[in-house]
Design a protein around this motif. Structure first.
Motif, PDB file in Angstrom:
ATOM      1  N   SER A 349       0.790  -1.267  -0.171  1.00 15.94           N
ATOM      2  CA  SER A 349      -0.234   0.123   0.249  1.00 15.94           C
ATOM      3  C   SER A 349       0.432   1.294   0.046  1.00 15.94           C
ATOM      4  CB  SER A 349      -0.881  -0.194   1.102  1.00 15.94           C
ATOM      5  OG  SER A 349      -1.568  -1.463   1.692  1.00 15.94           O
ATOM      6  N   ASP A 350       2.269   1.209  -0.279  1.00 15.16           N
ATOM      7  CA  ASP A 350       3.252   2.630   0.360  1.00 15.16           C
ATOM      8  C   ASP A 350       4.330   2.418  -0.271  1.00 15.16           C
ATOM      9  OD1 ASP A 350       4.749   4.305   0.871  1.00 15.16           O
ATOM     10  OD2 ASP A 350       4.278   4.143   3.285  1.00 15.16           O
ATOM     11  N   PRO A 351       3.390   3.321  -1.570  1.00 14.66           N
ATOM     12  CA  PRO A 351       4.861   3.325  -2.743  1.00 14.66           C
ATOM     13  C   PRO A 351       6.305   3.215  -2.194  1.00 14.66           C
ATOM     14  CG  PRO A 351       3.078   4.511  -2.879  1.00 14.66           C
ATOM     15  CD  PRO A 351       3.207   4.023  -1.628  1.00 14.66           C
ATOM     16  N   SER A 352       6.631   4.259  -1.186  1.00 20.10           N
ATOM     17  CA  SER A 352       8.110   3.892  -0.939  1.00 20.10           C
ATOM     18  C   SER A 352       8.495   2.768   0.172  1.00 20.10           C
ATOM     19  CB  SER A 352       8.579   5.486   0.283  1.00 20.10           C
ATOM     20  OG  SER A 352       7.147   5.109   1.002  1.00 20.10           O
ATOM     21  N   LEU A 353       7.473   2.312   0.794  1.00 20.44           N
ATOM     22  CA  LEU A 353       8.025   1.076   1.633  1.00 20.44           C
ATOM     23  C   LEU A 353       8.278   0.081   0.290  1.00 20.44           C
ATOM     24  CD1 LEU A 353       6.645   0.993   4.646  1.00 20.44           C
ATOM     25  CD2 LEU A 353       8.600   1.566   4.383  1.00 20.44           C
ATOM     26  N   ALA A 354       7.343   0.092  -0.757  1.00 23.58           N
ATOM     27  CA  ALA A 354       7.255  -1.173  -1.739  1.00 23.58           C
ATOM     28  C   ALA A 354       8.720  -0.796  -2.522  1.00 23.58           C
ATOM     29  CB  ALA A 354       6.092  -1.275  -2.787  1.00 23.58           C
ATOM     30  N   ALA A 355       8.742   0.383  -3.310  1.00 21.99           N
ATOM     31  CA  ALA A 355      10.147   0.451  -3.664  1.00 21.99           C
ATOM     32  C   ALA A 355      11.904  -0.451  -3.049  1.00 21.99           C
ATOM     33  CB  ALA A 355      10.691   2.199  -4.182  1.00 21.99           C
ATOM     34  N   LYS A 356      11.901   0.330  -1.832  1.00 20.08           N
ATOM     35  CA  LYS A 356      12.269  -0.870  -1.244  1.00 20.08           C
ATOM     36  C   LYS A 356      12.475  -1.856  -1.280  1.00 20.08           C
ATOM     37  CE  LYS A 356      14.768  -0.223   3.641  1.00 20.08           C
ATOM     38  NZ  LYS A 356      14.907   0.789   4.635  1.00 20.08           N
ATOM     39  N   ILE A 412       2.539   0.827  -7.519  1.00 21.89           N
ATOM     40  CA  ILE A 412       3.131  -0.320  -7.334  1.00 21.89           C
ATOM     41  C   ILE A 412       2.787  -1.134  -8.301  1.00 21.89           C
ATOM     42  CG2 ILE A 412       3.292  -1.917  -5.552  1.00 21.89           C
ATOM     43  CD1 ILE A 412       2.525  -0.403  -3.131  1.00 21.89           C
ATOM     44  N   ALA A 413       1.298  -1.390  -8.618  1.00 20.37           N
ATOM     45  CA  ALA A 413       1.151  -2.262  -9.763  1.00 20.37           C
ATOM     46  C   ALA A 413       2.256  -2.405 -10.660  1.00 20.37           C
ATOM     47  CB  ALA A 413      -0.479  -2.682  -9.895  1.00 20.37           C
ATOM     48  N   GLN A 414       2.173  -0.650 -11.161  1.00 17.05           N
ATOM     49  CA  GLN A 414       3.208  -0.633 -12.647  1.00 17.05           C
ATOM     50  C   GLN A 414       4.479  -0.608 -11.956  1.00 17.05           C
ATOM     51  OE1 GLN A 414       1.537   3.573 -13.452  1.00 17.05           O
ATOM     52  NE2 GLN A 414       0.393   2.774 -15.351  1.00 17.05           N
ATOM     53  N   ARG A 415       4.844  -0.144 -10.778  1.00 14.29           N
ATOM     54  CA  ARG A 415       6.959  -0.062 -10.796  1.00 14.29           C
ATOM     55  C   ARG A 415       7.372  -1.389  -9.961  1.00 14.29           C
ATOM     56  NH1 ARG A 415       7.106   6.140  -8.755  1.00 14.29           N
ATOM     57  NH2 ARG A 415       5.724   7.056  -9.770  1.00 14.29           N
ATOM     58  N   TYR A 416       6.775  -1.817  -9.225  1.00  7.44           N
ATOM     59  CA  TYR A 416       7.116  -2.147  -8.457  1.00  7.44           C
ATOM     60  C   TYR A 416       6.259  -3.510  -7.906  1.00  7.44           C
ATOM     61  CZ  TYR A 416       8.535   2.746  -6.929  1.00  7.44           C
ATOM     62  OH  TYR A 416       8.704   3.440  -7.008  1.00  7.44           O
ATOM     63  N   THR A 417       6.185  -4.064  -9.496  1.00  3.08           N
ATOM     64  CA  THR A 417       6.261  -5.724  -9.604  1.00  3.08           C
ATOM     65  C   THR A 417       6.912  -6.945  -9.544  1.00  3.08           C
ATOM     66  OG1 THR A 417       3.313  -5.084 -10.208  1.00  3.08           O
ATOM     67  CG2 THR A 417       4.105  -7.646 -10.232  1.00  3.08           C
ATOM     68  N   ILE A 418       7.101  -7.725  -8.244  1.00  4.08           N
ATOM     69  CA  ILE A 418       7.991  -8.568  -8.694  1.00  4.08           C
ATOM     70  C   ILE A 418       7.360  -9.835  -9.318  1.00  4.08           C
ATOM     71  CG2 ILE A 418       9.259  -9.862  -7.180  1.00  4.08           C
ATOM     72  CD1 ILE A 418      10.090  -8.008  -4.813  1.00  4.08           C
ATOM     73  N   SER A 419       8.502 -10.311 -10.365  1.00  6.16           N
ATOM     74  CA  SER A 419       7.697 -11.213 -11.120  1.00  6.16           C
ATOM     75  C   SER A 419       7.653 -12.504 -10.115  1.00  6.16           C
ATOM     76  CB  SER A 419       8.745 -12.254 -11.876  1.00  6.16           C
ATOM     77  OG  SER A 419       9.776 -11.925 -11.877  1.00  6.16           O
ATOM     78  N   ALA A 420       6.749 -13.211 -10.844  1.00  6.00           N
ATOM     79  CA  ALA A 420       6.193 -14.903  -9.832  1.00  6.00           C
ATOM     80  C   ALA A 420       7.951 -15.739  -9.706  1.00  6.00           C
ATOM     81  CB  ALA A 420       5.110 -15.930 -10.169  1.00  6.00           C
ATOM     82  N   GLU A 421       8.505 -15.837 -10.756  1.00  7.06           N
ATOM     83  CA  GLU A 421       9.450 -16.543 -10.622  1.00  7.06           C
ATOM     84  C   GLU A 421      10.489 -16.544  -9.665  1.00  7.06           C
ATOM     85  OE1 GLU A 421       8.528 -15.453 -13.293  1.00  7.06           O
ATOM     86  OE2 GLU A 421       7.112 -16.776 -14.147  1.00  7.06           O
ATOM     87  N   LEU A 422      10.942 -14.596 -10.105  1.00  2.00           N
ATOM     88  CA  LEU A 422      12.131 -14.265  -8.419  1.00  2.00           C
ATOM     89  C   LEU A 422      11.838 -14.285  -7.675  1.00  2.00           C
ATOM     90  CD1 LEU A 422      14.320 -12.271  -8.413  1.00  2.00           C
ATOM     91  CD2 LEU A 422      13.187 -10.128  -8.566  1.00  2.00           C
TER      92      LEU A 422
END
Length: 464
Positions: A349-356, A412-422
């Motif tokens: 929910s927090d972009p700054s925490l999602a970026a970290k 967060i959905a646009q920039r900081y989504t992590i792939s399922a493989e990773l």
């Protein structure tokens, strides 16, 4: 004056008094936690001593220190706590082969002179605080219920896989627990019949389950009888299952009542709902964080709050070399539990925490749990800063632009989504060599021959 007290749980306490230079005025005075003994001990202070000049030094020995601290604070003294490992190290330094209550009280009386940085003011009630006790009790009850549900799941495996499919994967639901508390015997389920079983399920599920679910349960019971025939003692197994189900139901009721009481205590402790404004922190986690953290103003800095949580990494530094280890885990375990769960939700929910979190996972190569510990430390710092300033938590983008909850989730959905493989790769840990509970196969067959392929002739010893 420095009054060192070695606190005992059942035996008498021992106290020693030293002045500011560390010179002992008296030592080894025994007393108990009674008003008469405490008044007698206080009267032994030198005449003309100001109450505010008396520092009482104790270790947090179970809960026996709490009434002592409260009594001395009412008298005007300053009460400080010393971590037991620090006083133990000082005692070992002074007398390596001796350990006694009198020696402990003497060491505690000199701690303000020897290690003033190790003193922590005891301002609150500690375990006497209602919110602090309640959240810890709830955490323990949830863990006990989880272990009971795990045992119940294992017992149902004896009856066959059809029971899990019929009752659902979530045994924490009250409806399957009420059913298992009465009807875990396949013979009894079949005798009960479709109509009566359907009415029972409909009544306890408020209409969500009915005769269709009853058909599935009866089918599972018949499959169990075909699988086991009469080899399994069904009544004994049903009794064991019923005990576990009743315990789970009772704990569920206790947890529900406790959560209602915690909600009232949280409203009183946080009337401005500052903690509930933090992303990922609901009423339960807000109460657990505030109850275990206590007053944030009692810490000298935000770094001290992070250190209290035990989430900061260990550091081994000497000269030009430095190595960081895992979390110190030296603080409150219940606080770390709440922060870890809150961080897992806040990063969504927090972009700054999602970026970290994204940077730690993709660039630093951190494990999922390690990345969450870093996020939890940052979240704790922000929570403490909000509580100190009396301000609500505000969502911002990585550049500081205020955003709404919907905008934050979109970023967060646009920039900081992590792939399922990773994510799968980061969650997977490398197994230790050798056999274990998850890997029963040996890494390689043991050698049956000699350790060396050829035998060597024994050489004579050269003793010249």
């Amino acid at each position: 004056m420095r009054l060192g007290i070695d606190v005992a749980c059942r035996a008498a306490h021992q106290a020693s008094l030293a002045d500011a230079t560390g010179r002992y005025l008296w030592s080894g005075r025994r007393f108990r936690t009674t008003v008469e003994d405490l008044e007698r001990l206080w009267a032994m202070l030198p005449e003309g001593t100001e109450p505010s000049s008396v520092t009482v030094v104790m270790e947090p020995t179970r809960n026996a220190w709490v009434p002592l601290a409260a009594w001395f604070r009412r008298r005007g003294a300053v009460v400080v706590l010393v971590p037991p490992e620090q006083s133990a190290d000082l005692r070992t330094y002074y007398a390596k082969h001796t350990k006694s209550d009198r020696l402990d009280s003497r060491i505690l009386a000199r701690v303000p002179l020897l290690h003033p940085e190790g003193l922590h003011n005891a301002t609150g009630l500690g375990p006497g605080d209602a919110l602090r006790r309640a959240v810890k009790l709830r955490s323990n009850l949830v863990k006990r219920r989880t272990s009971i549900l795990a045992r119940l799941d294992a017992l149902l495996e004896l009856l066959g896989p059809g029971w899990h499919a019929a009752l659902g994967a979530d045994l924490a639901n009250k409806t399957p627990l009420r059913f298992l508390a009465h009807y875990a015997d396949p013979h009894q389920v079949i005798r009960l019949g479709r109509a009566r079983l359907g009415r029972f399920l409909a009544r306890h599920s408020r209409g969500s389950w009915g005769e269709d679910k009853a058909d599935q349960v009866i089918t599972a019971a018949r499959e169990t009888l075909r699988l086991w025939s009469e080899e399994l003692d069904y009544p004994e197994l049903a009794d064991d299952i019923a005990i576990e189900a009743r315990l789970a139901l009772q704990l569920t009721e206790e947890i529900k009542e406790l959560e209602d009481r915690i909600a009232a205590l949280l409203t009183k402790a946080d009337p401005d709902a500052i903690l509930r404004s933090v992303p990922g922190v609901g009423p339960v986690l807000a109460a657990q964080i505030l109850g275990r953290l206590g007053d944030p103003h009692r810490f000298t800095s935000l770094a001290a709050i992070r250190s209290f949580s035990g989430l900061v990494p260990k550091l081994d530094s000497s000269g030009r070399s430095a190595r960081h280890g895992g979390p110190t885990k030296s603080g409150d375990a219940c606080l770390r539990e709440a922060l870890f769960m809150a961080a897992d939700q806040a990063r969504r929910s927090d972009p700054s925490l999602a970026a970290k979190y994204h940077r730690l996972m993709t660039e630093a190569g951190k494990h999922h749990n390690s990345a969450l510990c870093h996020v939890a430390t940052t979240l704790l710092t922000r929570i403490a800063a909000c509580l100190r300033r009396g301000e609500h938590y505000h969502l911002t983008d990585t550049d500081g632009t205020p955003v709404t909850t919907q905008q934050a989730r979109h970023i967060i959905a646009q920039r900081y989504t992590i792939s399922a493989e990773l994510r799968t790769a980061r969650r997977t840990t490398h197994p230790a060599p050798g056999t274990g509970r998850r890997n029963k196969e040996s890494r390689r067959a043991p050698s049956t021959g000699p350790s060396t392929p050829t035998l060597r002739a024994r050489q004579p010893l050269d003793i010249r």
